[in-house]
Design a protein around this motif. Structure first.
Motif, PDB file in Angstrom:
ATOM      1  N   ARG A  84     -50.916 -22.275  18.334  1.00  0.00           N
ATOM      2  CA  ARG A  84     -52.030 -23.151  17.943  1.00  0.00           C
ATOM      3  C   ARG A  84     -52.907 -23.460  19.142  1.00  0.00           C
ATOM      4  O   ARG A  84     -54.124 -23.523  19.048  1.00  0.00           O
ATOM      5  CB  ARG A  84     -51.496 -24.468  17.362  1.00  0.00           C
ATOM      6  CG  ARG A  84     -50.854 -24.313  15.997  1.00  0.00           C
ATOM      7  CD  ARG A  84     -50.331 -25.653  15.521  1.00  0.00           C
ATOM      8  NE  ARG A  84     -51.416 -26.551  15.162  1.00  0.00           N
ATOM      9  CZ  ARG A  84     -51.338 -27.882  15.252  1.00  0.00           C
ATOM     10  NH1 ARG A  84     -50.241 -28.449  15.702  1.00  0.00           N
ATOM     11  NH2 ARG A  84     -52.347 -28.631  14.891  1.00  0.00           N
ATOM     12  N   TYR A  85     -52.272 -23.673  20.301  1.00  0.00           N
ATOM     13  CA  TYR A  85     -53.045 -24.089  21.472  1.00  0.00           C
ATOM     14  C   TYR A  85     -53.413 -22.922  22.374  1.00  0.00           C
ATOM     15  O   TYR A  85     -53.984 -23.109  23.447  1.00  0.00           O
ATOM     16  CB  TYR A  85     -52.281 -25.169  22.243  1.00  0.00           C
ATOM     17  CG  TYR A  85     -52.097 -26.411  21.416  1.00  0.00           C
ATOM     18  CD1 TYR A  85     -53.206 -27.178  21.033  1.00  0.00           C
ATOM     19  CD2 TYR A  85     -50.836 -26.808  20.973  1.00  0.00           C
ATOM     20  CE1 TYR A  85     -53.060 -28.295  20.238  1.00  0.00           C
ATOM     21  CE2 TYR A  85     -50.679 -27.932  20.181  1.00  0.00           C
ATOM     22  CZ  TYR A  85     -51.793 -28.670  19.814  1.00  0.00           C
ATOM     23  OH  TYR A  85     -51.648 -29.786  19.026  1.00  0.00           O
ATOM     24  N   GLY A  86     -53.056 -21.710  21.955  1.00  0.00           N
ATOM     25  CA  GLY A  86     -53.491 -20.534  22.713  1.00  0.00           C
ATOM     26  C   GLY A  86     -52.652 -20.224  23.945  1.00  0.00           C
ATOM     27  O   GLY A  86     -53.043 -19.384  24.746  1.00  0.00           O
ATOM     28  N   THR A  87     -51.499 -20.880  24.111  1.00  0.00           N
ATOM     29  CA  THR A  87     -50.670 -20.548  25.273  1.00  0.00           C
ATOM     30  C   THR A  87     -49.732 -19.384  24.973  1.00  0.00           C
ATOM     31  O   THR A  87     -49.171 -18.784  25.864  1.00  0.00           O
ATOM     32  CB  THR A  87     -49.843 -21.752  25.757  1.00  0.00           C
ATOM     33  OG1 THR A  87     -49.097 -22.258  24.643  1.00  0.00           O
ATOM     34  CG2 THR A  87     -50.737 -22.836  26.302  1.00  0.00           C
ATOM     35  N   ARG A  88     -49.515 -19.081  23.684  1.00  0.00           N
ATOM     36  CA  ARG A  88     -48.808 -17.854  23.350  1.00  0.00           C
ATOM     37  C   ARG A  88     -49.775 -16.970  22.562  1.00  0.00           C
ATOM     38  O   ARG A  88     -50.380 -17.433  21.587  1.00  0.00           O
ATOM     39  CB  ARG A  88     -47.542 -18.140  22.525  1.00  0.00           C
ATOM     40  CG  ARG A  88     -46.784 -16.852  22.222  1.00  0.00           C
ATOM     41  CD  ARG A  88     -45.403 -17.046  21.626  1.00  0.00           C
ATOM     42  NE  ARG A  88     -44.876 -15.736  21.231  1.00  0.00           N
ATOM     43  CZ  ARG A  88     -43.716 -15.534  20.618  1.00  0.00           C
ATOM     44  NH1 ARG A  88     -42.938 -16.561  20.323  1.00  0.00           N
ATOM     45  NH2 ARG A  88     -43.329 -14.322  20.305  1.00  0.00           N
ATOM     46  N   THR A  89     -49.922 -15.749  23.001  1.00  0.00           N
ATOM     47  CA  THR A  89     -50.807 -14.820  22.292  1.00  0.00           C
ATOM     48  C   THR A  89     -50.086 -13.488  22.134  1.00  0.00           C
ATOM     49  O   THR A  89     -49.180 -13.180  22.893  1.00  0.00           O
ATOM     50  CB  THR A  89     -52.120 -14.567  23.060  1.00  0.00           C
ATOM     51  OG1 THR A  89     -51.798 -14.012  24.333  1.00  0.00           O
ATOM     52  CG2 THR A  89     -52.936 -15.827  23.251  1.00  0.00           C
ATOM     53  N   ALA A  90     -50.484 -12.746  21.117  1.00  0.00           N
ATOM     54  CA  ALA A  90     -49.924 -11.407  20.919  1.00  0.00           C
ATOM     55  C   ALA A  90     -51.064 -10.401  20.936  1.00  0.00           C
ATOM     56  O   ALA A  90     -52.238 -10.771  21.049  1.00  0.00           O
ATOM     57  CB  ALA A  90     -49.156 -11.345  19.608  1.00  0.00           C
ATOM     58  N   ILE A  91     -50.704  -9.125  20.805  1.00  0.00           N
ATOM     59  CA  ILE A  91     -51.703  -8.060  20.827  1.00  0.00           C
ATOM     60  C   ILE A  91     -52.715  -8.297  19.695  1.00  0.00           C
ATOM     61  O   ILE A  91     -52.327  -8.610  18.572  1.00  0.00           O
ATOM     62  CB  ILE A  91     -51.017  -6.693  20.634  1.00  0.00           C
ATOM     63  CG1 ILE A  91     -49.891  -6.519  21.663  1.00  0.00           C
ATOM     64  CG2 ILE A  91     -52.020  -5.559  20.708  1.00  0.00           C
ATOM     65  CD1 ILE A  91     -48.927  -5.390  21.332  1.00  0.00           C
ATOM     66  N   ALA A  92     -53.998  -8.163  19.980  1.00  0.00           N
ATOM     67  CA  ALA A  92     -55.042  -8.388  18.977  1.00  0.00           C
ATOM     68  C   ALA A  92     -55.044  -7.260  17.938  1.00  0.00           C
ATOM     69  O   ALA A  92     -54.756  -6.120  18.295  1.00  0.00           O
ATOM     70  CB  ALA A  92     -56.397  -8.471  19.669  1.00  0.00           C
ATOM     71  N   PRO A  93     -55.361  -7.530  16.671  1.00  0.00           N
ATOM     72  CA  PRO A  93     -55.627  -8.872  16.138  1.00  0.00           C
ATOM     73  C   PRO A  93     -54.346  -9.704  16.059  1.00  0.00           C
ATOM     74  O   PRO A  93     -53.354  -9.234  15.544  1.00  0.00           O
ATOM     75  CB  PRO A  93     -56.195  -8.574  14.744  1.00  0.00           C
ATOM     76  CG  PRO A  93     -55.711  -7.204  14.389  1.00  0.00           C
ATOM     77  CD  PRO A  93     -55.497  -6.465  15.670  1.00  0.00           C
ATOM     78  N   GLU A 112     -49.834 -30.300  12.320  1.00  0.00           N
ATOM     79  CA  GLU A 112     -48.617 -30.617  13.073  1.00  0.00           C
ATOM     80  C   GLU A 112     -47.457 -30.914  12.135  1.00  0.00           C
ATOM     81  O   GLU A 112     -46.314 -30.545  12.409  1.00  0.00           O
ATOM     82  CB  GLU A 112     -48.869 -31.782  14.024  1.00  0.00           C
ATOM     83  CG  GLU A 112     -49.288 -31.256  15.383  1.00  0.00           C
ATOM     84  CD  GLU A 112     -49.455 -32.338  16.428  1.00  0.00           C
ATOM     85  OE1 GLU A 112     -48.585 -33.221  16.490  1.00  0.00           O
ATOM     86  OE2 GLU A 112     -50.458 -32.276  17.160  1.00  0.00           O
ATOM     87  N   ASP A 113     -47.769 -31.565  11.019  1.00  0.00           N
ATOM     88  CA  ASP A 113     -46.709 -31.842  10.040  1.00  0.00           C
ATOM     89  C   ASP A 113     -46.179 -30.551   9.418  1.00  0.00           C
ATOM     90  O   ASP A 113     -44.982 -30.433   9.154  1.00  0.00           O
ATOM     91  CB  ASP A 113     -47.231 -32.773   8.940  1.00  0.00           C
ATOM     92  CG  ASP A 113     -47.355 -34.204   9.448  1.00  0.00           C
ATOM     93  OD1 ASP A 113     -46.753 -34.502  10.506  1.00  0.00           O
ATOM     94  OD2 ASP A 113     -48.059 -35.011   8.805  1.00  0.00           O
TER      95      ASP A 113
END
Lengths: 235, 416
Positions: free
Chosen positions: A176-185, A197-198
């Motif tokens: 959600r916060y962009g600190t974990r990313t994977a190969i695009a898309p 968050e819930d």
């Protein structure tokens, strides 16, 4: 036959001391993957089953492609966790592939699910997102890609069982916060950004409350019609 | 008036020269390019000039220094953002004298104080090779240096103190192999950048060459190459040294920390003759100082308690691989008994290996290395101190005890 006996005896006499001497002076580390990846054991368990630390995930039985992608991402710094980044920094692709295949092939037993600490309503909300998604908000069900049994799919979609709530919510939060990313898309980034968050709390609570699957394997490649395009699961 | 017109002329030349020079570049001989690629490996250019997940040689890697963050430069042949308009003269000037084509001063994070020893011929070969790598359009990031270090003219002072220009001069009294090894270690290998103590001014003093020191910002101790009590290789066989340099593991010990990077990106690619030459030179560096056995630390009630506590932890956590008597199973599980790296006065590396674990680099000679687990999450500061104290003092090892405070301070060391 007996004609050769002296020769055999002679060879045995010559060879034995050498063998004995070698085993004394050059005891070598076992030539196994298990011995090579002992460095992983203190956090992930000797067979990748996970340990009592809730932030360290189970590795065993996740598809090799997924594990390989994570190893590469940690080595190259895309996925950030300094102890992992440090350990993998100078390991070549071929070796990381072997490590991934090693953990993918293991089937240690699952830990007993954590006794649920969340309310029935929270668990029900989690179950609903996992099985049906939230069509109103464009959220696909987890099971669409991770499989009805949540065991993942070859090559790149991980299983979701045997993980603790803290780890699952940590990863969804990271996306959600962009600190974990994977190969695009990066399909998980899209999904996670639609969750509140819930929602994250509910999904993590439900998944971590699930018992061990009866069949701990992942679905074969291409067997699930995925609702989103994912860089780590090329179609 | 004459001064102004001269200035104009120089400015005009500086503007036009690169364009003219660029047009003059001829493709080089493939043998020269191959040699240049090999020498670029020996100089480990890639380690700094390639960012994580970045394009090869396009720069942009952040280098943290006590003076701020430097960003490495694009050395691909892109004419706008790389070194595509440079000439081989200008490249040599940068390698040899630490100056940009416009005369500007290069920050000494670029090891020109070592590269100055590189011959013109080798510099030209590296340049010829760099012209053949894919050009990448990526502007250099400005450095983020704190006052007063953002003033480049300060480099002049640094150069006066620490920079001695000059190509390598072979020592006629030594063998060709020794001289080749010296050329590689002192020049392209730039080993002195870490293995010579860096002082508060960010310089390394020639009189202390290869005597070791703590690497700033990284919190790894680069051991002395001249003392057999540290990483001096006087007691090692040539084969052990070449294994260590090229495979990353040897019967005496494995590479770790920043040295793993050097083996991974550079040394594993060097040929038999060059690694052997380096080994001969390195072994010779340490010949003078034979290891004196230090006095065993005074046994006190406190330290003997620490030792017996440490032994318990050792037997439980370490003995499986490193052996009940610290003999290890070399080369994959390094021996701890007699291991110089553990008995140095600085205990930084031994503590960090216990806290962080580590893998030697995967190399052609050792493609599937064995790893050491991290114990930071498992052992308390007291336990780390006890087990490191035990390892430093057990068997015939002779090094002083380690405190829980030292262990605690290194928990926050930068990992990578």
């Amino acid at each position: 036959m007996h004609r050769f006996l002296p020769l055999v005896a002679f060879l045995a006499l010559v060879a034995l001391p050498i063998g004995a001497a070698q085993s004394q002076t050059t005891e070598r580390a076992p030539d196994t993957m298990a011995a090579r990846v002992l460095a992983c054991a203190s956090c992930h368990g000797a067979e990748g089953e996970g340990t009592s630390d809730v932030y360290f995930p189970r590795l065993a039985g996740k598809p090799a492609g997924y594990l390989y992608n994570q190893l590469i991402a940690f080595r190259d710094g895309r996925r950030k966790y300094p102890p992992m980044n440090y350990l993998l920094e100078f390991l070549p692709d071929d070796y990381l592939k072997k490590i991934a295949e090693h953990f993918a092939s293991l089937r240690p037993s699952f830990p007993p699910p954590a006794p649920p600490t969340d309310s029935k309503e929270v668990l029900a909300r989690g179950e609903s997102i996992v099985k049906n998604g939230d069509p109103q908000h464009g959220i696909p069900p987890c099971s669409a890609c991770h499989g009805p049994a949540l065991g993942g799919m070859e090559p790149g979609v991980p299983g979701l069982l045997g993980l603790r709530a803290a780890y699952i919510s940590g990863q969804l939060g990271g996306w959600r916060y962009g600190t974990r990313t994977a190969i695009a898309p990066d399909c998980m980034q899209i999904v996670a950004s639609l969750l509140t968050e819930d929602d994250v709390k509910a999904v993590a609570a439900y998944l971590s409350s699930r018992p061990a699957p009866s069949d701990p394997s992942f679905a074969p490649r291409g067997s699930l019609p995925m609702p989103l395009e994912c860089g780590s699961e090329p179609r | 008036m004459p001064r102004a017109s001269k200035g104009m002329f120089v400015a005009l030349m500086l503007t036009l020269w690169p364009v003219w020079a660029y047009a003059q570049q001829q493709p080089a001989d493939p043998a020269v390019i191959a040699k240049g690629e090999y020498l670029a490996r020996a100089g480990d250019c890639i380690a700094c000039h390639t960012a994580r997940e970045g394009k090869t040689f396009a720069g942009g890697l952040a280098m943290k220094t006590p003076f701020g963050t430097l960003y490495t430069s694009n050395i691909t042949p892109d004419p706008q953002t790389g070194i595509g308009t440079w000439t081989s003269d200008q490249f040599y000037q940068m390698m040899h004298n630490g100056r940009f084509p416009d005369g500007g001063l290069v920050y000494p994070a670029m090891p020109f104080a070592s590269y100055t020893k590189v011959t013109r011929e080798d510099s030209d070969a590296i340049f010829a090779y760099l012209r053949t790598v894919p050009p990448v359009k990526q502007p250099n990031k400005p450095h983020e240096l704190t006052f007063p270090f953002n003033n480049r003219s300060l480099i002049l002072g640094w150069r006066t103190l620490f920079f001695k220009e000059g190509e390598f001069k072979p020592d006629p009294s030594k063998s060709d192999e020794w001289n080749r090894g010296a050329y590689l270690v002192e020049g392209l290998g730039h080993c002195g950048m870490c293995h010579t103590a860096i002082n508060a001014l960010g310089g390394s003093s020639e009189s202390q060459a290869f005597e070791g020191g703590l690497i700033p910002m990284q919190n790894w101790y680069a051991p002395s190459l001249t003392s057999n009590k540290e990483a001096g290789l006087g007691e090692w066989t040539i084969e052990e040294i070449t294994d260590y340099l090229r495979k990353g593991v040897s019967a005496k010990g494995a590479v770790y920390g920043p040295m793993a990077e050097v083996v991974y990106n550079s040394l594993q690619y060097l040929n038999d003759d060059d690694v052997r030459a380096m080994a001969i030179y390195l072994k010779g560096l340490a010949q003078g100082s034979s290891p004196e056995k230090a006095q065993p630390p005074m046994p006190s009630a406190e330290s003997s308690l620490l030792l017996s506590f440490g032994k318990q932890i050792y037997d439980r956590e370490c003995a499986l691989c490193h052996g009940a008597n610290g003999q290890g199973m070399p080369p994959d599980y390094p021996p701890l008994a007699g291991n110089q790296s553990i008995q140095m006065v600085s205990s930084v590396n031994a503590i960090r290996m216990v806290l962080n674990g580590g893998y030697p680099p995967g190399t052609a000679g050792n493609p599937m290395p064995y790893g050491m687990p991290p114990f930071a999450q498992k052992l308390s500061d007291d336990e780390v101190a006890a087990v490191v104290t035990y390892i430093r003092g057990a068997w015939n090892n002779r090094a002083g005890p380690v405190s829980a405070r030292q262990a605690n301070e290194l928990r926050s060391a930068t990992l990578n």
